[in-house]
Design a protein around this motif. Structure first.
Motif, mmCIF file in Angstrom:
data_model
loop_
_atom_site.group_PDB
_atom_site.id
_atom_site.type_symbol
_atom_site.label_atom_id
_atom_site.label_comp_id
_atom_site.label_asym_id
_atom_site.label_seq_id
_atom_site.Cartn_x
_atom_site.Cartn_y
_atom_site.Cartn_z
ATOM 1 N N GLU A 1 43.770 34.419 44.390
ATOM 2 C CA GLU A 1 45.401 34.556 44.731
ATOM 3 C C GLU A 1 46.063 35.258 43.532
ATOM 4 O O GLU A 1 45.522 35.857 42.452
ATOM 5 C CB GLU A 1 45.883 33.187 44.759
ATOM 6 C CG GLU A 1 45.376 32.255 45.962
ATOM 7 C CD GLU A 1 46.179 31.015 46.066
ATOM 8 O OE1 GLU A 1 46.749 30.498 45.043
ATOM 9 O OE2 GLU A 1 46.178 30.473 47.275
ATOM 10 N N ASN A 2 47.549 35.595 43.578
ATOM 11 C CA ASN A 2 47.797 36.346 42.615
ATOM 12 C C ASN A 2 47.554 35.963 41.151
ATOM 13 O O ASN A 2 47.504 36.560 40.262
ATOM 14 C CB ASN A 2 49.586 36.595 42.757
ATOM 15 C CG ASN A 2 49.753 37.421 44.074
ATOM 16 O OD1 ASN A 2 48.776 38.518 44.616
ATOM 17 N ND2 ASN A 2 50.932 37.444 44.787
ATOM 18 N N ALA A 3 48.111 34.588 40.927
ATOM 19 C CA ALA A 3 48.095 34.146 39.678
ATOM 20 C C ALA A 3 46.920 33.358 39.289
ATOM 21 O O ALA A 3 46.586 32.538 38.230
ATOM 22 C CB ALA A 3 49.327 33.085 39.516
ATOM 23 N N ALA A 4 45.902 32.978 40.077
ATOM 24 C CA ALA A 4 44.711 32.346 39.956
ATOM 25 C C ALA A 4 43.560 32.369 41.120
ATOM 26 O O ALA A 4 44.040 33.094 42.040
ATOM 27 C CB ALA A 4 45.074 30.819 40.123
ATOM 28 N N PHE A 5 42.478 31.996 40.437
ATOM 29 C CA PHE A 5 41.250 31.890 41.507
ATOM 30 C C PHE A 5 41.345 30.531 42.056
ATOM 31 O O PHE A 5 41.763 29.362 41.452
ATOM 32 C CB PHE A 5 40.111 32.128 40.963
ATOM 33 C CG PHE A 5 40.015 33.833 40.423
ATOM 34 C CD1 PHE A 5 39.525 34.506 41.191
ATOM 35 C CD2 PHE A 5 40.223 33.890 39.105
ATOM 36 C CE1 PHE A 5 39.354 35.969 40.761
ATOM 37 C CE2 PHE A 5 39.961 35.202 38.674
ATOM 38 C CZ PHE A 5 39.724 36.284 39.349
ATOM 39 N N PRO B 1 34.977 34.212 34.548
ATOM 40 C CA PRO B 1 35.290 35.570 34.044
ATOM 41 C C PRO B 1 36.345 35.298 32.930
ATOM 42 O O PRO B 1 37.021 34.384 32.771
ATOM 43 C CB PRO B 1 35.923 36.320 35.267
ATOM 44 C CG PRO B 1 36.206 35.347 36.039
ATOM 45 C CD PRO B 1 35.648 33.979 36.044
ATOM 46 N N SER B 2 36.451 36.394 31.704
ATOM 47 C CA SER B 2 37.456 36.285 30.786
ATOM 48 C C SER B 2 38.875 36.154 31.565
ATOM 49 O O SER B 2 39.651 35.771 30.710
ATOM 50 C CB SER B 2 37.164 37.634 29.774
ATOM 51 O OG SER B 2 37.336 38.434 30.457
ATOM 52 N N SER B 3 39.035 36.787 32.580
ATOM 53 C CA SER B 3 40.558 36.665 33.215
ATOM 54 C C SER B 3 41.004 35.265 33.437
ATOM 55 O O SER B 3 42.181 35.019 33.859
ATOM 56 C CB SER B 3 40.649 37.677 34.336
ATOM 57 O OG SER B 3 39.760 36.995 35.262
ATOM 58 N N VAL B 4 40.023 34.237 33.380
ATOM 59 C CA VAL B 4 40.496 32.736 33.765
ATOM 60 C C VAL B 4 40.904 32.176 32.437
ATOM 61 O O VAL B 4 40.091 32.118 31.414
ATOM 62 C CB VAL B 4 39.317 31.706 34.135
ATOM 63 C CG1 VAL B 4 39.596 30.396 34.583
ATOM 64 C CG2 VAL B 4 39.149 32.453 35.784
ATOM 65 N N ASP B 5 42.133 31.543 32.491
ATOM 66 C CA ASP B 5 42.430 30.683 31.436
ATOM 67 C C ASP B 5 42.135 29.242 31.208
ATOM 68 O O ASP B 5 42.495 28.392 32.158
ATOM 69 C CB ASP B 5 44.027 30.453 31.353
ATOM 70 C CG ASP B 5 45.014 29.957 30.160
ATOM 71 O OD1 ASP B 5 43.885 29.127 29.377
ATOM 72 O OD2 ASP B 5 46.008 30.031 30.176
ATOM 73 N N GLN B 6 40.899 29.098 30.762
ATOM 74 C CA GLN B 6 40.185 28.051 30.813
ATOM 75 C C GLN B 6 40.672 26.634 30.246
ATOM 76 O O GLN B 6 40.447 25.550 30.760
ATOM 77 C CB GLN B 6 38.643 27.821 29.697
ATOM 78 C CG GLN B 6 37.850 28.921 30.294
ATOM 79 C CD GLN B 6 36.517 29.121 29.623
ATOM 80 O OE1 GLN B 6 36.259 28.349 28.758
ATOM 81 N NE2 GLN B 6 35.911 30.329 29.735
ATOM 82 N N GLN B 7 41.935 26.629 29.507
ATOM 83 C CA GLN B 7 42.533 25.593 29.149
ATOM 84 C C GLN B 7 43.672 24.900 30.206
ATOM 85 O O GLN B 7 44.114 23.880 30.133
ATOM 86 C CB GLN B 7 43.727 26.124 27.757
ATOM 87 C CG GLN B 7 42.648 26.494 26.635
ATOM 88 C CD GLN B 7 41.481 25.479 26.265
ATOM 89 O OE1 GLN B 7 41.858 24.365 25.978
ATOM 90 N NE2 GLN B 7 40.381 26.304 26.195
ATOM 91 N N VAL C 1 39.774 23.212 42.971
ATOM 92 C CA VAL C 1 39.767 23.825 41.537
ATOM 93 C C VAL C 1 40.725 25.071 41.420
ATOM 94 O O VAL C 1 40.403 25.853 41.802
ATOM 95 C CB VAL C 1 38.384 23.885 40.971
ATOM 96 C CG1 VAL C 1 38.748 24.055 39.446
ATOM 97 C CG2 VAL C 1 37.324 22.645 41.453
ATOM 98 N N ILE C 2 41.964 24.857 40.580
ATOM 99 C CA ILE C 2 42.644 25.777 40.357
ATOM 100 C C ILE C 2 42.199 26.468 39.058
ATOM 101 O O ILE C 2 42.360 25.920 38.008
ATOM 102 C CB ILE C 2 44.087 25.399 40.489
ATOM 103 C CG1 ILE C 2 44.370 24.662 41.531
ATOM 104 C CG2 ILE C 2 45.122 26.693 40.400
ATOM 105 C CD1 ILE C 2 44.256 25.435 43.006
ATOM 106 N N LEU C 3 41.819 27.840 39.224
ATOM 107 C CA LEU C 3 41.635 28.583 37.784
ATOM 108 C C LEU C 3 42.463 29.571 37.407
ATOM 109 O O LEU C 3 42.539 30.958 37.963
ATOM 110 C CB LEU C 3 40.164 29.098 37.964
ATOM 111 C CG LEU C 3 39.155 28.242 38.810
ATOM 112 C CD1 LEU C 3 37.777 29.120 39.274
ATOM 113 C CD2 LEU C 3 38.512 27.447 37.444
ATOM 114 N N PRO C 4 43.737 29.210 36.882
ATOM 115 C CA PRO C 4 44.792 30.077 36.627
ATOM 116 C C PRO C 4 44.122 31.310 35.746
ATOM 117 O O PRO C 4 43.380 31.308 34.723
ATOM 118 C CB PRO C 4 45.674 29.382 35.636
ATOM 119 C CG PRO C 4 45.222 27.883 36.112
ATOM 120 C CD PRO C 4 43.865 28.033 36.197
#
Length: 145
Positions: free
Chosen positions: A52-56, A113-119, A132-135
């Motif tokens: 999606e635009n802001a998240a996987f 991927p590095s584009s995911v904010d893991q926190q 699972v939302i991966l922002p």
């Protein structure tokens, strides 16, 4: 009553699982999706992954799994789904005519991927489906002149 043979013998089931694993590696290589399996891990939940635009968003089918019987963690840059599914058997092994539902432990790993904010990863579980939302890491806005 004679014991029923399974539809596929053990070697054919293992071959089928290995072919599935190889296709998964080819198709999902950018994400590093893998179906980890050992002799004890005989069930592999199916999943969808979309952007999606802001998240996987990852959706995994976990029918028959209780919320307390699985975990979602981040380990060394991988999203790891781990758990187990069990069924109560109401009849003896010899009384089964067909058995297709699988139970057992499972582990699914996805390289993030590095584009995911893991926190900021969050998970929701409802109606047997894990969401699972991966922002994504916000793109820095450039200053406009």
């Amino acid at each position: 009553m004679a014991k029923k043979d399974s539809w596929l013998s053990a070697p054919l089931q293992q071959l089928s699982q290995e072919v599935d694993r190889l296709f998964d590696e080819l198709i999902h290589r950018p994400w590093g999706v893998s179906r980890t399996s050992t002799r004890e891990e005989i069930w592999t939940p199916q999943l969808d992954l979309y952007e999606e635009n802001a998240a996987f968003v990852l959706e995994a089918d976990l029918p028959g799994v209780r919320e307390k019987d699985f975990s979602v963690t981040v380990e060394n840059g991988d999203l790891v789904l781990r758990g187990q599914r069990t069924f109560e058997r109401i009849c003896d092994e010899e009384n089964f005519h067909c058995r297709e539902r699988q139970s057992g432990t499972f582990i699914r790993r996805l390289r993030l991927p590095s584009s995911v904010d893991q926190q900021k990863i969050r998970a929701e579980f409802r109606d047997g489906v894990l969401h699972v939302i991966l922002p994504k890491v916000p793109k820095e806005r450039t200053a406009q002149a």
